[in-house]
Every structure is written in C-alpha cells, then in structure tokens.
Write a protein that holds these residues in place. Structure first.
Motif, PDB file in Angstrom:
ATOM      1  N   VAL A  28       9.480  50.081  32.888  1.00 52.04           N
ATOM      2  CA  VAL A  28       8.201  49.542  33.362  1.00 52.04           C
ATOM      3  C   VAL A  28       7.701  50.434  34.496  1.00 52.04           C
ATOM      4  CG1 VAL A  28       8.673  47.133  32.764  1.00 52.04           C
ATOM      5  CG2 VAL A  28       9.249  47.975  35.061  1.00 52.04           C
ATOM      6  N   ILE A  29       6.410  50.316  34.771  1.00 50.75           N
ATOM      7  CA  ILE A  29       5.821  50.931  35.955  1.00 50.75           C
ATOM      8  C   ILE A  29       5.455  49.806  36.913  1.00 50.75           C
ATOM      9  CG2 ILE A  29       3.951  52.358  36.884  1.00 50.75           C
ATOM     10  CD1 ILE A  29       5.749  53.923  34.981  1.00 50.75           C
ATOM     11  N   GLY A  64       7.551  45.022  43.971  1.00 51.39           N
ATOM     12  CA  GLY A  64       6.305  45.462  43.367  1.00 51.39           C
ATOM     13  C   GLY A  64       5.881  44.541  42.241  1.00 51.39           C
ATOM     14  N   THR A  65       4.762  44.900  41.632  1.00 47.83           N
ATOM     15  CA  THR A  65       4.223  44.128  40.513  1.00 47.83           C
ATOM     16  C   THR A  65       4.195  45.010  39.272  1.00 47.83           C
ATOM     17  OG1 THR A  65       2.840  42.869  42.031  1.00 47.83           O
ATOM     18  CG2 THR A  65       2.216  42.817  39.704  1.00 47.83           C
ATOM     19  N   ARG A  69       4.387  48.319  30.726  1.00 46.43           N
ATOM     20  CA  ARG A  69       5.773  48.197  30.266  1.00 46.43           C
ATOM     21  C   ARG A  69       5.965  48.891  28.935  1.00 46.43           C
ATOM     22  NH1 ARG A  69       7.309  42.210  28.012  1.00 46.43           N
ATOM     23  NH2 ARG A  69       5.918  42.239  26.220  1.00 46.43           N
ATOM     24  N   GLY A  70       7.198  49.366  28.728  1.00 44.74           N
ATOM     25  CA  GLY A  70       7.560  50.030  27.491  1.00 44.74           C
ATOM     26  C   GLY A  70       7.679  49.034  26.355  1.00 44.74           C
ATOM     27  N   LYS A  71       7.660  49.559  25.120  1.00 45.79           N
ATOM     28  CA  LYS A  71       7.583  48.659  23.967  1.00 45.79           C
ATOM     29  C   LYS A  71       8.881  47.900  23.702  1.00 45.79           C
ATOM     30  CE  LYS A  71       8.390  52.488  20.740  1.00 45.79           C
ATOM     31  NZ  LYS A  71       7.763  53.402  19.814  1.00 45.79           N
ATOM     32  N   VAL A  78       3.845  42.119  32.264  1.00 46.85           N
ATOM     33  CA  VAL A  78       2.838  42.717  33.149  1.00 46.85           C
ATOM     34  C   VAL A  78       2.307  41.617  34.077  1.00 46.85           C
ATOM     35  CG1 VAL A  78       0.541  43.759  33.243  1.00 46.85           C
ATOM     36  CG2 VAL A  78       2.222  44.581  31.580  1.00 46.85           C
ATOM     37  N   GLY A  79       2.242  41.914  35.351  1.00 44.27           N
ATOM     38  CA  GLY A  79       1.792  40.931  36.325  1.00 44.27           C
ATOM     39  C   GLY A  79       2.922  40.257  37.077  1.00 44.27           C
TER      40      GLY A  79
END
Lengths: 391, 151
Positions: A28-29, A64-65, A69-71, A78-79
């Motif tokens: 994820v980022i 962080g938030t 995201r990767g598959k 997300v979120g």
C-alpha cells in the motif's frame, strides 16, 4: 514530495524526491500524518552503521492513511488510518508463524550483507540502511509499505495519531523486551535508558504484572517522566551506584529481568566510559556496551537480561564469565511488532498506555535537520521530535 | 561511465561487491564465520539450501530451471514441521557467479512459494546521491547482496 534524507555523516537535509509507487501486489501507499525521530536514527546519522547511501530517506516510526493499495491486499482499505511496525515481515515464513516477525526470512532484499556480518539475516526495516533492505523511510509525505495486510493495523477512532504513532516502534520494542525477557507477575524489572523505548519497556513490564519497575538514566526530565507518566521508580546513574542501589531495593537479590534500552552509543561514567569512547572512535570496537555490562552485573542469579538497544558489531569487555556463572539468560531482538500491536492499541484505547508525553517537540517536516539536532543534543528537554509532513 | 571520476566510482562499486563476497570468509574475531577456507572446488560443490515453510512444496521451479540443465535439485521434509528443505547444486565446479545466481534463485523460489511474490525495493524515493567512494562501494555491495550470504 518532500522527504528528510541522510546527506552524509551528521547531515540531515530536506529535499524534493519522487513519490513512491506500488512495487508488489501486497503493497500500500500511505499518506504520512506523523513520523518521529528515534535514538537508533542517531547511529545512522552519525555514521556508526556504515550502510547508508547519501539520499536515503530516514524514518521508521509513523502513522498514516492508506491512499492506494496493491491488487493482492485484502484486509486494509483505502482511507484506513493505520500504524505500522518498523520491521517488514511477510507473515508466511516459519519465523512469522512463530510470531518472531523481525526475523522474517523474506523481508530483507539484501540478505547477503547481514548474513555476511551476522551469519543470518533478520527482516528488513524502513529507513534503516541498505543492510536492512534499503527501504525508503517515513520522513516523507508518502511512503510505500510492503506486505500491507501483515504490517498495517487500523487505529481505533478513540486513539489519537500522536498516541498511536509510538505503537509503530517505541512501544512495540519495549513490549518485545518486557515480554520476551520473561516478565512475570511479581517480578522486579530494571530498565536501562529512559528514552521512549526504555519508558515503554517499563510500562509494558507494569502491564505484564511486574511488582516493581526501576528505570535508570541521567537526564532529570526523563526521570521525571518515568515517575509521572510510567508509574515506575527512577534512578540517576550519574549520582548513584546503580548496582548497589538495585541490590538495596531488591532485598539483596537483584532484578529478575534487566532490560537494556540504550544501544551502541551508551554513555557511562569514569574510566569505563572513556575506554569505550576512545575504542569506538578509533574503530577498535563498533559499539559501546556499558549498559549491557551493568545489567549483567546487577541481574539476580538465574535472571534474564534483554538487549533492546541497537548494536551492530562486536563489543569489548563483555562479562561472559558473570553471565555464565550466574546462570543468566541473555536475549535480544529487534521488535516483533506485528505480534503486539493489537494488544498495545487496546491498552491505548483503554487509557492504560499513554505516549503523548514522549512527543516533547512537534514541527513540520521541512525542519527535520533542526528537529534531529534538538533531539541529538537533548536540548530543551527533548525526548522525541515528531514531524508532520503536512504541516 | 567514461570520465575519471566515473571510473574511480566504478572501481569502488566493484570493490564493494567483492568485499561483500569475502566477508563471510574473514577470520577477524567477531566478524565472518568460516572456521577455515575450503578449497574452491569443495566450497563450490556444496548444496545450497533454503527451508520453505510449506509441507506441500512441489515443482516446477522456474527460477531454478532457468539456471540450466547442470543443476541438481532435491527436496526433503524439514524436521519439526518447518516445511520442506529445498536444495540445489551444480554438477562440476560452478563459477562464483553461478553460485551467486543460485543463491538468488533459491531465495526467489522460497518467496514465491511462501508469499506468492518476490519483494522489490527499487525504484523508490531518494534524495541526491552524492558521488562518493563509500557510496559507490555500498551500491556495489547492495547490488551483489541478493547473490551473497551464507547459502
């Protein structure tokens, strides 16, 4: 985006760098909300761990938030507001199955360096040199987190970012020492070092049932925090004979569990301190182990000494005879955070575990160089400097 | 990479990779691990092994097959429910580069079997990479790191 980088020995700079990207399907980022200095960063910044490349992004303790995201990511959305342990663990190897996450077989893409140094490779760590994988750290606006379903933990609504932040490393490291050091109800636990990790090791020991916990340091503001926020006793080693004091406070036995939370740049008094300083500066030893020596000396017969402070290489004058003849268990570890974060967040939510007092200084990421200077010099009572990339 | 500075940095990177390869064979107290340095043909002929935490591990293993027909592969259960020991060695006396490729291939095979992906680290954010000898040597060592170590 902005990031704080290691620019050379004792040089921290803030530069514009590329944003991270998803590299693996389990990534994820994160958009980083808070990221904090750690005493172990000072070993990197000072050049004591010579595996940093100029330009490497620092930082390994953060919240962080999730923004992407990767598959293959299934649990994290997300979120989600998350906290992530600093060690990178796959969750599928034998070590992860044993909940020894920082020993993950797969989390370090550069295993040849640490296998060459130590015989085996631990897992990788964010922002902690190419020996530990060369991963970009958290002192940035955005950050990639591999193995996201294993490493990301959603922060309960009732827990603030500032409190949760320290579940990334300080609390999890402290918890690792108190738990794997074998703390049991009724034990006496001594902790060397009243930085964030030492304080959290002491608090973990209390929550695990220790009857008496003593923390050793020399800085009055940190010893005051120990008394006020941790509920432990505090001893100033610069004015007190620590071994004698501990013996007196424990009916002549010595502590059952001794936790070293200082690391390779330990300060100490007298000839021992000068000896270690000179040898380290001459590169005749890489690490200064004075707190470990004292812990072994102080520990009760058959007790446990746990090394939490970061060491990298050989040390001199290690009291192996005392450890052997006193029947001690000497153990160490980087944090196995993925094992402990759920329990820690529950304690944070209930109020049994608070960390806000550690964040003595907060500033925008653009002031990272000054933030590290204040932290290193322990100026203005600094325990930790928190950076806000969005600030 | 043609100017004098680039040539020096290239040598430094080469040194970093070579130094890493030698690290485990040093005899300095506290560093390295070899009790003795074996003859090259003995060391090169050793089985290289990883333990994969799966008791149902089965081929094919494309990462290993890519190393050619001279590679011998064996599997056996690991003790204590630790999965399967996956070992491989070349017939004859492989070069250091071949042994390095084998180490890296075994590690990738283990990751694919356990996690389903090989962990990547590049490209990623970084600031200014100053042209220094230490930095070049470190880059050389890091580039070589997947192929070195105790396997």
């Amino acid at each position: 985006m902005k990031a704080a980088i290691w620019a050379g020995v004792n040089e921290v700079a803030v530069e514009e760098v590329d944003e991270p990207q998803l590299l693996n399907d389990h990534d994820v980022i994160l958009k980083i909300s808070k990221t904090v200095t750690c005493g172990s960063d000072l070993h990197l910044i000072g050049g004591y761990i010579p595996a940093m490349r100029a330009g490497d992004v620092l930082g390994h303790e953060f919240t962080g938030t999730v923004v992407e995201r990767g598959k293959a990511v299934t649990k994290v959305q997300v979120g989600d507001r998350v906290v992530v342990p600093s060690f990178i663990a796959c969750g599928h190897c034998w070590y992860c199955s044993q909940e020894l996450y920082s020993l993950c077989d797969n989390g370090n893409p550069n295993p040849g360096i640490t296998e060459g140094l130590w015989g085996q490779s631990p897992g990788g760590c964010f922002g902690y040199s190419h020996a530990m994988g060369g991963f970009a750290g958290s002192h940035a606006e955005y950050m990639r987190v591999p193995y996201a379903d294993v490493g990301c933990f959603v922060v309960p609504d009732a827990v603030s970012d500032t409190r949760a932040l320290f579940a990334s490393d300080s609390v999890t490291t402290g918890w690792t020492g108190a738990h794997l050091g074998g703390t049991k109800p009724g034990d006496v636990v001594a902790v060397w070092g009243a930085g964030a990790v030492g304080q959290m090791a002491a608090r973990a020991a209390i929550l695990l049932g220790a009857e008496q916990v003593v923390v050793i340091d020399r800085l009055p503001e940190r010893l005051a925090q120990v008394r006020q926020h941790i509920g432990a006793e505090a001893v100033d080693y610069s004015t007190t004979d620590v071994v004698a004091e501990l013996r007196e406070r424990t009916g002549g036995r010595g502590p059952d569990v001794c936790i070293e939370a200082v690391g390779m740049e330990a300060h100490s008094t007298g000839i021992q301190g000068a000896f270690d300083q000179v040898k380290q500066q001459l590169r005749l030893q890489t690490d200064r182990p004075s707190a470990v020596r004292e812990a072994i000396r102080a520990c009760r017969k058959g007790g446990s000494v746990f090394v939490l402070g970061v060491f990298a290489g050989p040390v001199d004058k290690f009291p192996l005879g005392a450890a052997m003849n006193k029947g001690l268990t000497v153990r160490g570890a980087q944090q196995h955070g993925q094992r402990y974060v759920p329990e820690i967040l529950a304690h944070m939510e209930s109020g049994a575990l608070t960390t806000e007092h550690l964040a003595t200084h907060t500033m925008p990421l653009s002031q990272a160089a000054e933030g590290y200077r204040i932290f290193k010099e322990k100026e203005d009572g600094c325990v930790r400097t928190v950076f806000e990339p969005g600030g | 990479m043609t100017g004098p500075l680039q040539q020096v940095l290239g040598k430094a990177a080469e040194f970093g990779g070579t130094a890493l390869a030698k690290l485990q064979h040093t005899h300095v107290p506290g560093v390295g691990q070899a009790s003795t340095t074996e003859p090259r043909e003995v060391a090169a002929a050793r089985w290289r092994a990883v333990t994969v935490f799966r008791d149902d591990l089965a081929g094919p293993f494309p990462e290993l097959e890519a190393l050619g027909p001279d590679l011998e592969v064996r599997m056996q259960p690991a003790p204590g429910d630790r999965g399967t020991e996956l070992s491989a060695r070349f017939h004859g006396t492989p070069t250091d580069e071949q042994v390095g490729e084998l180490r890296a291939a075994l590690r990738r095979t283990k990751q694919l079997a356990e996690v389903g992906e090989v962990l990547r680290v590049d490209p990623q954010p970084h600031g200014t990479r100053k042209a220094t000898l230490q930095g070049a040597a470190l880059e050389g060592a890091a580039a070589r790191a997947p192929k070195e170590g105790v396997l």
